[in-house]
Scaffold this motif. Structure first.
Motif, PDB file in Angstrom:
ATOM      1  N   ALA A 120      -4.242  -4.661   5.669  1.00 46.17           N
ATOM      2  CA  ALA A 120      -3.576  -5.968   5.585  1.00 46.17           C
ATOM      3  C   ALA A 120      -3.497  -6.460   4.144  1.00 46.17           C
ATOM      4  O   ALA A 120      -2.491  -7.062   3.751  1.00 46.17           O
ATOM      5  N   ASP A 121      -4.534  -6.216   3.340  1.00 46.87           N
ATOM      6  CA  ASP A 121      -4.492  -6.754   1.969  1.00 46.87           C
ATOM      7  C   ASP A 121      -3.885  -5.752   0.974  1.00 46.87           C
ATOM      8  O   ASP A 121      -3.897  -5.977  -0.234  1.00 46.87           O
ATOM      9  N   GLY A 122      -3.343  -4.644   1.484  1.00 50.29           N
ATOM     10  CA  GLY A 122      -2.617  -3.698   0.619  1.00 50.29           C
ATOM     11  C   GLY A 122      -3.494  -2.692  -0.108  1.00 50.29           C
ATOM     12  O   GLY A 122      -2.984  -1.847  -0.860  1.00 50.29           O
ATOM     13  N   THR A 123      -4.810  -2.743   0.121  1.00 48.50           N
ATOM     14  CA  THR A 123      -5.718  -1.839  -0.601  1.00 48.50           C
ATOM     15  C   THR A 123      -5.401  -0.373  -0.302  1.00 48.50           C
ATOM     16  O   THR A 123      -5.319   0.457  -1.217  1.00 48.50           O
ATOM     17  N   ILE A 124      -5.209  -0.052   0.980  1.00 46.84           N
ATOM     18  CA  ILE A 124      -5.004   1.355   1.342  1.00 46.84           C
ATOM     19  C   ILE A 124      -3.716   1.888   0.724  1.00 46.84           C
ATOM     20  O   ILE A 124      -3.689   2.970   0.140  1.00 46.84           O
ATOM     21  N   GLN A 125      -2.640   1.090   0.829  1.00 50.07           N
ATOM     22  CA  GLN A 125      -1.370   1.562   0.258  1.00 50.07           C
ATOM     23  C   GLN A 125      -1.493   1.752  -1.248  1.00 50.07           C
ATOM     24  O   GLN A 125      -0.961   2.725  -1.800  1.00 50.07           O
ATOM     25  N   SER A 126      -2.204   0.849  -1.918  1.00 47.78           N
ATOM     26  CA  SER A 126      -2.303   0.990  -3.377  1.00 47.78           C
ATOM     27  C   SER A 126      -3.142   2.211  -3.751  1.00 47.78           C
ATOM     28  O   SER A 126      -2.867   2.866  -4.766  1.00 47.78           O
ATOM     29  N   ILE A 127      -4.148   2.555  -2.947  1.00 48.04           N
ATOM     30  CA  ILE A 127      -4.934   3.776  -3.203  1.00 48.04           C
ATOM     31  C   ILE A 127      -4.041   5.008  -3.011  1.00 48.04           C
ATOM     32  O   ILE A 127      -4.022   5.920  -3.838  1.00 48.04           O
ATOM     33  N   ILE A 128      -3.265   5.028  -1.936  1.00 46.37           N
ATOM     34  CA  ILE A 128      -2.377   6.173  -1.675  1.00 46.37           C
ATOM     35  C   ILE A 128      -1.335   6.286  -2.799  1.00 46.37           C
ATOM     36  O   ILE A 128      -1.087   7.381  -3.322  1.00 46.37           O
ATOM     37  N   ASP A 129      -0.761   5.149  -3.212  1.00 48.57           N
ATOM     38  CA  ASP A 129       0.256   5.166  -4.269  1.00 48.57           C
ATOM     39  C   ASP A 129      -0.317   5.655  -5.596  1.00 48.57           C
ATOM     40  O   ASP A 129       0.399   6.272  -6.398  1.00 48.57           O
ATOM     41  N   LYS A 130      -1.604   5.365  -5.833  1.00 52.80           N
ATOM     42  CA  LYS A 130      -2.243   5.794  -7.080  1.00 52.80           C
ATOM     43  C   LYS A 130      -2.287   7.323  -7.168  1.00 52.80           C
ATOM     44  O   LYS A 130      -2.073   7.898  -8.220  1.00 52.80           O
ATOM     45  N   TYR A 131      -2.542   7.988  -6.029  1.00 52.19           N
ATOM     46  CA  TYR A 131      -2.697   9.443  -6.026  1.00 52.19           C
ATOM     47  C   TYR A 131      -1.413  10.183  -5.662  1.00 52.19           C
ATOM     48  O   TYR A 131      -1.249  11.346  -6.016  1.00 52.19           O
ATOM     49  N   ILE A 132      -0.541   9.529  -4.868  1.00 50.84           N
ATOM     50  CA  ILE A 132       0.736  10.152  -4.489  1.00 50.84           C
ATOM     51  C   ILE A 132       1.853   9.205  -4.901  1.00 50.84           C
ATOM     52  O   ILE A 132       2.353   8.439  -4.097  1.00 50.84           O
ATOM     53  N   PRO A 133       2.229   9.258  -6.201  1.00 48.91           N
ATOM     54  CA  PRO A 133       3.269   8.345  -6.680  1.00 48.91           C
ATOM     55  C   PRO A 133       4.584   8.577  -5.925  1.00 48.91           C
ATOM     56  O   PRO A 133       4.945   9.727  -5.684  1.00 48.91           O
ATOM     57  N   ALA A 134       5.257   7.499  -5.540  1.00 44.76           N
ATOM     58  CA  ALA A 134       6.549   7.613  -4.855  1.00 44.76           C
ATOM     59  C   ALA A 134       7.536   8.269  -5.789  1.00 44.76           C
ATOM     60  O   ALA A 134       7.506   8.048  -6.989  1.00 44.76           O
ATOM     61  N   GLU A 135       8.422   9.127  -5.221  1.00 47.36           N
ATOM     62  CA  GLU A 135       9.369   9.864  -6.068  1.00 47.36           C
ATOM     63  C   GLU A 135      10.484   8.942  -6.554  1.00 47.36           C
ATOM     64  O   GLU A 135      10.918   8.076  -5.885  1.00 47.36           O
TER      65      GLU A 135
END
Ligand code: GLN
Length: 243
Positions: free
Chosen positions: A228-243
């Motif tokens: 809900a607070d976006g932590t998980i998405q930001s962790i995933i984005d840190k390691y798997i940058p969107a193309e």
């Protein structure tokens, strides 16, 4: 909040022991340095696990072993949870429970750039490398009637590094493994590529001992807060940058 930790019983009081296989970048890898928050490890699972432990008021302890061992550890009471890009499937649900899913995985095929393997059907009759105890192994070693390629055509390696080395050495014709680590291994090994066709779509979740609903519920509550607070998405984005 730390409130859940007050009533949560874990194997070692005050600690949250996570079994994993830290050869699975970008989900878990051994760090060259101190690692994330001094854990000695890095990766999506490592950072999510750290955030979960904080929410539960527990100290995260990471125990690195082979993937099949990491699944067994939670079943044998040696770890509180297994977090290792673990796919939820029927077989595993017999012996353990899972939290809600926090990420998606896709099984892909790594081949040498000059390989004659172009589609999944071309795997028939080839030597297929996998990691022991993974869904990639389970799919490929299944009978042909069930959509597999027969156990005799599949080699199970200790981990992704060993499987990739075997492919480089020509001991197998391809490796079936999850997409995110496949991309890291192909980047690090010139001459390899990933087939466009995907093998299977999967959900990753955290495994806990069968019947440990207290931990399962506490982790689900903490996961929902981190979603809900976006932590998980930001962790995933840190390691798997969107193309
Ligand atoms: N997602 C795959 C599985 O659960 C592979 C996980 C891994 O090798 N760490 O079997």
């Amino acid at each position: 909040s730390g409130e859940e930790g007050a009533t949560l019983t874990t194997i070692e009081s005050g600690k949250l022991i996570m079994s994993t296989n830290a050869q699975f970048p970008p989900y878990e890898l051994v760090s060259d340095g101190e690692g994330y928050e001094g854990t000695g490890y890095e990766g999506i699972d490592v950072e999510i696990a750290y955030a979960l432990a904080q929410k539960l008021g527990l100290e995260l302890v990471i125990d690195d072993m082979d993937f099949d061992g990491a699944l067994l550890a939670v079943q044998n009471g040696k770890s509180d949870m297994v977090m290792a890009g673990v796919t939820v499937n029927e077989e595993r649900l017999v012996n353990m429970d899972f939290t809600d899913s926090y990420a998606n995985g896709v099984q892909v095929v790594i081949v040498p750039e000059d390989s004659d393997i172009q589609t999944i059907e071309d795997l028939e009759g080839k030597k297929i490398g996998t990691q022991r105890g993974t869904t990639g192994y389970l799919y490929c070693s299944d009978t042909v009637e069930n959509g597999g390629f027969g156990e005799e055509n599949v080699v199970a390696y200790d981990d992704a590094i060993a499987a990739t080395q075997a492919l480089n050495n020509g001991q197998v014709d391809c490796v079936v493994i999850d997409s995110a680590p496949a991309q890291e291994y192909v980047k690090a090994n010139p001459g390899l590529k990933i087939l466009d066709t995907e093998f299977a779509n999967e959900d990753y979740a955290i495994g806990v001992a069968k019947g440990n609903t207290a931990l399962q519920d506490a982790l689900n509550t903490a996961l929902a807060e981190l979603q809900a607070d976006g932590t998980i998405q930001s962790i995933i984005d840190k390691y798997i940058p969107a193309e």
